[in-house]
Motif scaffolding. Sequence first.
Motif, mmCIF file in Angstrom:
data_model
loop_
_atom_site.group_PDB
_atom_site.id
_atom_site.type_symbol
_atom_site.label_atom_id
_atom_site.label_comp_id
_atom_site.label_asym_id
_atom_site.label_seq_id
_atom_site.Cartn_x
_atom_site.Cartn_y
_atom_site.Cartn_z
ATOM 1 N N THR A 34 1.299 6.584 -3.795
ATOM 2 C CA THR A 34 0.103 6.394 -4.598
ATOM 3 C C THR A 34 0.381 5.477 -5.772
ATOM 4 N N ASN A 35 -0.101 4.254 -5.693
ATOM 5 C CA ASN A 35 0.028 3.272 -6.781
ATOM 6 C C ASN A 35 1.481 3.139 -7.256
ATOM 7 N N GLY A 54 2.575 0.895 -2.248
ATOM 8 C CA GLY A 54 1.352 1.586 -1.868
ATOM 9 C C GLY A 54 0.336 1.622 -2.985
ATOM 10 N N VAL A 55 -0.927 1.807 -2.604
ATOM 11 C CA VAL A 55 -2.008 1.980 -3.576
ATOM 12 C C VAL A 55 -2.850 3.183 -3.192
ATOM 13 N N ASP A 56 -3.497 3.764 -4.193
ATOM 14 C CA ASP A 56 -4.468 4.819 -3.957
ATOM 15 C C ASP A 56 -5.712 4.203 -3.314
ATOM 16 N N ASP A 57 -6.646 5.030 -2.893
ATOM 17 C CA ASP A 57 -7.744 4.559 -2.049
ATOM 18 C C ASP A 57 -8.642 3.540 -2.756
ATOM 19 N N HIS A 107 -11.351 2.353 -1.662
ATOM 20 C CA HIS A 107 -12.771 2.594 -1.370
ATOM 21 C C HIS A 107 -13.464 3.298 -2.529
ATOM 22 N N VAL A 108 -12.711 4.114 -3.276
ATOM 23 C CA VAL A 108 -13.294 4.793 -4.435
ATOM 24 C C VAL A 108 -12.646 4.297 -5.730
ATOM 25 N N ARG A 109 -12.143 3.060 -5.692
ATOM 26 C CA ARG A 109 -11.620 2.359 -6.864
ATOM 27 C C ARG A 109 -10.508 3.120 -7.577
ATOM 28 N N ARG A 110 -9.655 3.779 -6.814
ATOM 29 C CA ARG A 110 -8.510 4.464 -7.393
ATOM 30 C C ARG A 110 -7.250 3.602 -7.338
ATOM 31 N N ASP A 111 -7.342 2.411 -6.745
ATOM 32 C CA ASP A 111 -6.158 1.567 -6.585
ATOM 33 C C ASP A 111 -5.753 0.931 -7.911
#
Length: 326
Positions: free
Chosen positions: A162-163, A180-183, A185-189
């Motif tokens: 995650t990020n 890696g990045v967080d999702d 799609h819900v702007r958590r990246d």
Amino acid sequence: MRRSISIPLGIMAAGTAGLAYAAGVEVNVYRLRRFSIPLLAPEAQPLRILQLSDIHMVPGQRRKQAWLRSLADLAPDLVVNTGDNLSHPDAIPEVISTLEPLMALPGVFVLGSNDYYQASRLNPTKYLRPGDRSHAPRRKRAENDWPALQAAFTKAGWLDMTNTRASLDVPGHGALNFVGVDDPHVRRDRYPELHDDDGNSGGDDRRDGHGDHAGDGEGEQRDDALTIGVTHAPYVRVLDAMTTEGIPLILAGHTHGGQLCVPFYGALVTNCDLDRARAKGLHTHSAGGHTAHLHVSAGCGTSRYAPVRFACPPEASLITLLPRAS
């Protein structure tokens, strides 16, 4: 008159049969897709990666659970889970027990929006909108107990990507780097910045949208190791960042391969800003003077509110990295 009535009745019958097939047959026709990519050094041994995505578990899905457990028989070198394990808040114990044989293997994971937030009914016409559909929730949404899922994966030894950046030693293959990045799609990246020679980062290195650290990666990245990018949703901004950095392989999910596809035409939508032609399977992505291999998994589940698939069977992928020609 009789002929004019029979035509719409025939169309209705065909539509009913198609819906019955999509909901009762294809949604349970699990398959393993295999891909090979020449990415490794000429003297390296082949590396077998099992990618799981979009399981969308609902309690009681025994057939799906049995199939997922059977994938451990493949004995992959590495498991990559690209998120959306849940479609019901009570399914966490079944996800953990189902994936237990695979969690004994080296692995990395990111979570998806359906891991964080409880599934809800949506207007299906919203999926037909093109372009960047990512946004943070505009209203308070009920959350799943995603920290329990996260904790189970990390306790088993899977790296939470995650990020962040991390390195993982894979027995028989040495170190692999991951970004890696967080999702998205819900702007958590929050794209993790490269560290300089002193180990300092030039940007925000938060590991999830809540700002909490889920635990550090196994080790610092190795300059001589292959790097793999991991994201749930293949939004172009993330693909561009990873490709521009020179990452040669990116693994993603989220699209369900279109879920309801037209034979000989393909996906109608991707539920993100990725083009329909790359809704699933192995493709390439170019940005910043580099080209990466991009694999998008069609996933093996659906939302519990849309339990249908047509011309897009549920899947997992076994990706074999091969040595390059010398």
